[in-house]
Write a protein that holds these residues in place. Sequence first.
Motif, PDB file in Angstrom:
ATOM      1  N   MET A   1     -46.644  63.819  28.898  1.00  0.00           N
ATOM      2  CA  MET A   1     -45.906  62.578  28.938  1.00  0.00           C
ATOM      3  C   MET A   1     -44.672  62.671  28.056  1.00  0.00           C
ATOM      4  N   THR A   2     -44.747  63.398  26.970  1.00  0.00           N
ATOM      5  CA  THR A   2     -43.623  63.493  26.054  1.00  0.00           C
ATOM      6  C   THR A   2     -42.422  64.156  26.710  1.00  0.00           C
ATOM      7  N   LEU A   3     -42.657  65.187  27.501  1.00  0.00           N
ATOM      8  CA  LEU A   3     -41.563  65.877  28.169  1.00  0.00           C
ATOM      9  C   LEU A   3     -40.884  64.972  29.197  1.00  0.00           C
ATOM     10  N   ALA A   4     -41.661  64.224  29.960  1.00  0.00           N
ATOM     11  CA  ALA A   4     -41.087  63.295  30.939  1.00  0.00           C
ATOM     12  C   ALA A   4     -40.291  62.205  30.241  1.00  0.00           C
ATOM     13  N   LEU A   5     -40.807  61.710  29.128  1.00  0.00           N
ATOM     14  CA  LEU A   5     -40.122  60.667  28.374  1.00  0.00           C
ATOM     15  C   LEU A   5     -38.809  61.184  27.803  1.00  0.00           C
ATOM     16  N   ALA A   6     -38.830  62.373  27.207  1.00  0.00           N
ATOM     17  CA  ALA A   6     -37.618  62.952  26.626  1.00  0.00           C
ATOM     18  C   ALA A   6     -36.589  63.296  27.705  1.00  0.00           C
ATOM     19  N   ALA A   7     -37.039  63.834  28.822  1.00  0.00           N
ATOM     20  CA  ALA A   7     -36.114  64.183  29.902  1.00  0.00           C
ATOM     21  C   ALA A   7     -35.467  62.934  30.488  1.00  0.00           C
ATOM     22  N   ALA A   8     -36.232  61.869  30.671  1.00  0.00           N
ATOM     23  CA  ALA A   8     -35.675  60.631  31.199  1.00  0.00           C
ATOM     24  C   ALA A   8     -34.707  59.999  30.210  1.00  0.00           C
ATOM     25  N   PHE A   9     -35.018  60.075  28.919  1.00  0.00           N
ATOM     26  CA  PHE A   9     -34.114  59.553  27.891  1.00  0.00           C
ATOM     27  C   PHE A   9     -32.777  60.298  27.946  1.00  0.00           C
ATOM     28  N   MET A  10     -32.837  61.626  28.019  1.00  0.00           N
ATOM     29  CA  MET A  10     -31.613  62.424  28.071  1.00  0.00           C
ATOM     30  C   MET A  10     -30.838  62.160  29.365  1.00  0.00           C
ATOM     31  N   LEU A  11     -31.533  61.978  30.476  1.00  0.00           N
ATOM     32  CA  LEU A  11     -30.872  61.664  31.737  1.00  0.00           C
ATOM     33  C   LEU A  11     -30.161  60.312  31.659  1.00  0.00           C
ATOM     34  N   GLY A  12     -30.805  59.333  31.061  1.00  0.00           N
ATOM     35  CA  GLY A  12     -30.179  58.029  30.874  1.00  0.00           C
ATOM     36  C   GLY A  12     -28.962  58.105  29.971  1.00  0.00           C
ATOM     37  N   LEU A  13     -29.058  58.894  28.921  1.00  0.00           N
ATOM     38  CA  LEU A  13     -27.939  59.077  28.010  1.00  0.00           C
ATOM     39  C   LEU A  13     -26.769  59.760  28.717  1.00  0.00           C
ATOM     40  N   LEU A  14     -27.047  60.797  29.484  1.00  0.00           N
ATOM     41  CA  LEU A  14     -26.012  61.515  30.211  1.00  0.00           C
ATOM     42  C   LEU A  14     -25.368  60.622  31.269  1.00  0.00           C
ATOM     43  N   LEU A  15     -26.190  59.878  32.001  1.00  0.00           N
ATOM     44  CA  LEU A  15     -25.664  58.990  33.026  1.00  0.00           C
ATOM     45  C   LEU A  15     -24.757  57.923  32.432  1.00  0.00           C
ATOM     46  N   THR A  16     -25.102  57.400  31.281  1.00  0.00           N
ATOM     47  CA  THR A  16     -24.272  56.398  30.625  1.00  0.00           C
ATOM     48  C   THR A  16     -22.940  56.988  30.194  1.00  0.00           C
TER      49      THR A  16
END
Length: 86
Positions: A1-16
């Motif tokens: 779960m930690t990897l999915a959470l971190a990857a989604a956080f980074m994707l959201g940051l990049l998209l912003t």
Amino acid sequence: MTLALAAAFMLGLLLTRVTRWLQRRIGGSSRVLEDMRAIVGLVAIGALAIHAFFHVLPDSATVGVGRLGLEQGLAALVGFYFGSRS
């Protein structure tokens, strides 16, 4: 779960960052995108809370993609929301 959470956080940051860069180049700002992001984040937080307290939603064996289940997907959506807000 930690990897999915971190990857989604980074994707959201990049998209912003990409969205802000494009908005500066074009010269417009879209509140619709911000509203949609907030609605998705709130729905994910609500669904995760309902699942944690009442176990109403299906378990990860029923709904899942590979090793990622419903909890991991909802946590990733929450991570995406907070990544996009930072």
